[in-house]
Design an enzyme around this catalytic site. Structure first.
Site, PDB file in Angstrom:
ATOM      1  N   ARG A  99       0.824  -1.223   0.000  1.00 50.18           N
ATOM      2  CA  ARG A  99       0.000   0.000   0.000  1.00 50.18           C
ATOM      3  C   ARG A  99       0.858   1.275   0.000  1.00 50.18           C
ATOM      4  O   ARG A  99       0.481   2.276   0.617  1.00 50.18           O
ATOM      5  CB  ARG A  99      -0.964   0.047   1.189  1.00 50.18           C
TER       6      ARG A  99
ATOM      7  N   SER B 202     -10.509  -1.245   4.224  1.00 51.68           N
ATOM      8  CA  SER B 202      -9.661  -1.354   5.409  1.00 51.68           C
ATOM      9  C   SER B 202      -9.109   0.012   5.785  1.00 51.68           C
ATOM     10  O   SER B 202      -8.533   0.707   4.956  1.00 51.68           O
ATOM     11  CB  SER B 202      -8.492  -2.301   5.133  1.00 51.68           C
TER      12      SER B 202
ATOM     13  N   GLU C  66      -4.452   3.358   6.292  1.00 49.04           N
ATOM     14  CA  GLU C  66      -4.302   3.135   4.852  1.00 49.04           C
ATOM     15  C   GLU C  66      -5.082   4.226   4.117  1.00 49.04           C
ATOM     16  O   GLU C  66      -4.693   4.672   3.052  1.00 49.04           O
ATOM     17  CB  GLU C  66      -4.872   1.744   4.533  1.00 49.04           C
TER      18      GLU C  66
HETATM   19  C1  LIG Z   1     -15.661  -1.900   0.219  1.00 46.10           C
HETATM   20  C2  LIG Z   1     -14.223  -1.549  -0.058  1.00 46.10           C
HETATM   21  C3  LIG Z   1     -13.296  -2.554  -0.236  1.00 46.10           C
HETATM   22  C4  LIG Z   1     -11.960  -2.250  -0.498  1.00 46.10           C
HETATM   23  N1  LIG Z   1     -11.073  -3.256  -0.674  1.00 46.10           N
HETATM   24  C5  LIG Z   1      -9.787  -2.981  -0.946  1.00 46.10           C
HETATM   25  C6  LIG Z   1      -8.843  -4.020  -1.154  1.00 46.10           C
HETATM   26  O1  LIG Z   1      -9.166  -5.206  -1.117  1.00 46.10           O
HETATM   27  N2  LIG Z   1      -7.571  -3.687  -1.412  1.00 46.10           N
HETATM   28  C7  LIG Z   1      -7.161  -2.381  -1.478  1.00 46.10           C
HETATM   29  O2  LIG Z   1      -5.978  -2.147  -1.732  1.00 46.10           O
HETATM   30  N3  LIG Z   1      -8.028  -1.373  -1.289  1.00 46.10           N
HETATM   31  C8  LIG Z   1      -9.328  -1.635  -1.028  1.00 46.10           C
HETATM   32  N4  LIG Z   1     -10.206  -0.612  -0.837  1.00 46.10           N
HETATM   33  C9  LIG Z   1      -9.740   0.781  -0.850  1.00 46.10           C
HETATM   34  C10 LIG Z   1      -9.813   1.493  -2.214  1.00 46.10           C
HETATM   35  O3  LIG Z   1     -10.818   0.938  -3.033  1.00 46.10           O
HETATM   36  C11 LIG Z   1      -8.466   1.447  -2.931  1.00 46.10           C
HETATM   37  O4  LIG Z   1      -7.471   2.103  -2.183  1.00 46.10           O
HETATM   38  C12 LIG Z   1      -8.526   2.087  -4.323  1.00 46.10           C
HETATM   39  O5  LIG Z   1      -7.294   1.897  -4.951  1.00 46.10           O
HETATM   40  C13 LIG Z   1      -8.840   3.578  -4.285  1.00 46.10           C
HETATM   41  O6  LIG Z   1      -9.136   3.984  -5.598  1.00 46.10           O
HETATM   42  P1  LIG Z   1      -9.973   5.306  -5.874  1.00 46.10           P
HETATM   43  O7  LIG Z   1      -9.991   5.511  -7.341  1.00 46.10           O
HETATM   44  O8  LIG Z   1     -11.279   5.262  -5.210  1.00 46.10           O
HETATM   45  O9  LIG Z   1      -9.027   6.376  -5.191  1.00 46.10           O
HETATM   46  P2  LIG Z   1      -9.460   7.632  -4.288  1.00 46.10           P
HETATM   47  O10 LIG Z   1     -10.077   7.145  -3.036  1.00 46.10           O
HETATM   48  O11 LIG Z   1     -10.224   8.598  -5.117  1.00 46.10           O
HETATM   49  O12 LIG Z   1      -8.025   8.216  -3.950  1.00 46.10           O
HETATM   50  C14 LIG Z   1      -7.171   7.508  -3.081  1.00 46.10           C
HETATM   51  C15 LIG Z   1      -5.783   8.150  -3.109  1.00 46.10           C
HETATM   52  O13 LIG Z   1      -5.229   7.989  -4.405  1.00 46.10           O
HETATM   53  C16 LIG Z   1      -4.950   9.279  -4.974  1.00 46.10           C
HETATM   54  N5  LIG Z   1      -5.248   9.200  -6.392  1.00 46.10           N
HETATM   55  C17 LIG Z   1      -6.439   8.876  -6.962  1.00 46.10           C
HETATM   56  N6  LIG Z   1      -6.307   8.892  -8.299  1.00 46.10           N
HETATM   57  C18 LIG Z   1      -5.018   9.239  -8.552  1.00 46.10           C
HETATM   58  C19 LIG Z   1      -4.273   9.418  -9.753  1.00 46.10           C
HETATM   59  N7  LIG Z   1      -4.836   9.280 -10.958  1.00 46.10           N
HETATM   60  N8  LIG Z   1      -2.969   9.747  -9.648  1.00 46.10           N
HETATM   61  C20 LIG Z   1      -2.373   9.904  -8.434  1.00 46.10           C
HETATM   62  N9  LIG Z   1      -3.052   9.774  -7.264  1.00 46.10           N
HETATM   63  C21 LIG Z   1      -4.351   9.433  -7.337  1.00 46.10           C
HETATM   64  C22 LIG Z   1      -5.857  10.251  -4.253  1.00 46.10           C
HETATM   65  O14 LIG Z   1      -5.356  11.564  -4.311  1.00 46.10           O
HETATM   66  C23 LIG Z   1      -5.821   9.662  -2.849  1.00 46.10           C
HETATM   67  O15 LIG Z   1      -4.648   9.986  -2.196  1.00 46.10           O
HETATM   68  C24 LIG Z   1     -11.551  -0.897  -0.585  1.00 46.10           C
HETATM   69  C25 LIG Z   1     -12.497   0.122  -0.416  1.00 46.10           C
HETATM   70  C26 LIG Z   1     -13.830  -0.189  -0.167  1.00 46.10           C
HETATM   71  C27 LIG Z   1     -14.830   0.916  -0.015  1.00 46.10           C
END
Ligand SMILES: Cc1cc2nc3c(=O)[nH]c(=O)nc-3n(C[C@H](O)[C@H](O)[C@H](O)COP(=O)(O)OP(=O)(O)OC[C@H]3O[C@@H](n4cnc5c(N)ncnc54)[C@H](O)[C@@H]3O)c2cc1C
Length: 325
Positions: free
Chosen positions: A176, A247, A317
């Site tokens: 992560r 998480s 995280e």
């Molecule tokens: C029900 C549920 C289950 C989940 N399960 C997992 C899992 O199994 N494993 C896991 O790793 N995560 C999990 N997550 C967390 C999350 O889905 C991940 O971290 C995912 O990668 C976030 O993507 P996002 O597009 O929503 O990012 P956002 O939440 O929009 O952003 C997260 C971070 O990434 C940055 N970011 C977003 N896009 C970019 C970009 N294009 N360039 C640079 N930085 C950027 C943002 O600025 C922020 O710091 C889960 C979340 C939920 C709600």
């Protein structure tokens, strides 16, 4: 901050949509948090480049995907949120067998696409409710797989609108965590987690707009079955009926944050509308009307209790940005 209607910036050559005072609870899976002073929804990659060239150099910028790992404090974000998921949607299989995927593509779509093209190894993306951009930034993963294991090359956009291709060797990637080895941290500028004092400024240097990924050839039908099994496992173990951000804490080496939180008797603990899930102790759910402060206070409370009772320091995280109310 005052609300106002969305305005378009066609006169300046922009084709996207600029919104003022956007409620970030609409754009985060926790359905909580403050207001972004501005939000830009680019029309496409070229439009995003034009936007970056025109934005003032002292404007704080924050790139987001689906907000599934993000908490914006109740006092809001005093800058421009770049909302990428509707704009950066290209997903294609190239002749060389690599998949080119833009930052706005959701994990579930990527997983199904690779299965349709008889590849295996991308199934884990199906259960992560974020975009490729967020998954690259977080090195998202589950069940033994991580995003960066499949990255052949990434495409980033610099603050000045320049499109650059980078090799994975330019990054230090871990559980992560992703950092550009040279001068910039790839965390949308200076995004802090709860370890840090209140963040006040976010100076985005560069962010991901796409990547070339590689997967093993395989049986697409098996991949679809794997996806179904993985989703069933998640439904059984995660509180998906209430808003959450997955998480909350990283697992400490050799242990599980959920196990430690449960051991400390914190399951079900509440602050305001935020609650440590009864179903999965490493999830905090919004039971209705939770503020970002409720959620952050609960995060701090859990960390403090776990540290006191077990001696283990948990590290969030989830990304927490913006200012306290
Ligand atoms: C029900 C549920 C289950 C989940 N399960 C997992 C899992 O199994 N494993 C896991 O790793 N995560 C999990 N997550 C967390 C999350 O889905 C991940 O971290 C995912 O990668 C976030 O993507 P996002 O597009 O929503 O990012 P956002 O939440 O929009 O952003 C997260 C971070 O990434 C940055 N970011 C977003 N896009 C970019 C970009 N294009 N360039 C640079 N930085 C950027 C943002 O600025 C922020 O710091 C889960 C979340 C939920 C709600």
């Amino acid at each position: 901050m005052n609300m106002s209607e969305p305005s378009r910036f066609s006169t300046t050559g922009l084709r996207g949509e600029m919104r003022q005072a956007e409620f970030m609870q609409r754009h985060t899976s926790w359905r909580a948090g403050g207001v972004a002073a501005r939000m830009y929804k680019p029309a496409d990659l070229a439009d995003l480049q034009v936007f970056l060239r025109s934005v003032s150099s002292d404007e704080s910028l924050l790139a987001i995907g689906l907000g599934s790992n993000l908490l914006v404090r109740d006092g809001g974000f005093r800058g421009t949120v770049l909302m990428l998921h509707a704009a950066l949607t290209e997903l294609k299989l190239q002749d060389d067998g690599l998949i080119y995927v833009q930052a706005g593509v959701p994990g579930a779509k990527l997983a199904r696409f690779t299965a349709r093209h008889d590849m295996q190894g991308a199934e884990f993306f199906a259960g992560i409710p974020g975009t490729l951009g967020g998954m690259l930034a977080m090195n998202a993963g589950c069940y033994g797989s991580e995003t960066w294991q499949h990255v052949v090359k990434v495409q980033v956009l610099t603050r000045s609108g320049e499109l650059v291709e980078r090799d994975p060797t330019e990054y230090e990637t871990g559980y992560r965590s992703v950092e550009l080895q040279s001068k910039w941290k790839v965390e949308s500028g200076k995004l802090e987690d709860s370890d840090s004092p209140l963040p006040t400024h976010h100076f985005l240097e560069e962010f991901f707009v796409g990547a070339w990924l590689s997967f093993q050839p395989g049986d697409g039908k098996v991949a679809i079955e794997n996806i179904k099994a993985l989703l069933a496992k998640r439904i059984a173990s995660q509180p998906l009926n209430l808003p959450n951000a997955g998480s909350v804490f990283r697992n400490p080496p050799g242990d599980h944050a959920a196990r430690l939180i449960e051991q400390c008797g914190l399951k079900g603990m509440r602050i305001g509308g935020a609650q440590v899930s009864e179903k999965h102790a490493n999830f905090i759910v919004n039971t209705g009307g939770a503020t970002a402060a409720d959620i952050e206070s609960l995060i701090d409370e859990v960390r403090g209790t776990v540290a006191k009772q077990t001696g283990v320091q948990l590290h969030p995280e989830v990304k927490i940005v913006g200012e306290a109310a």
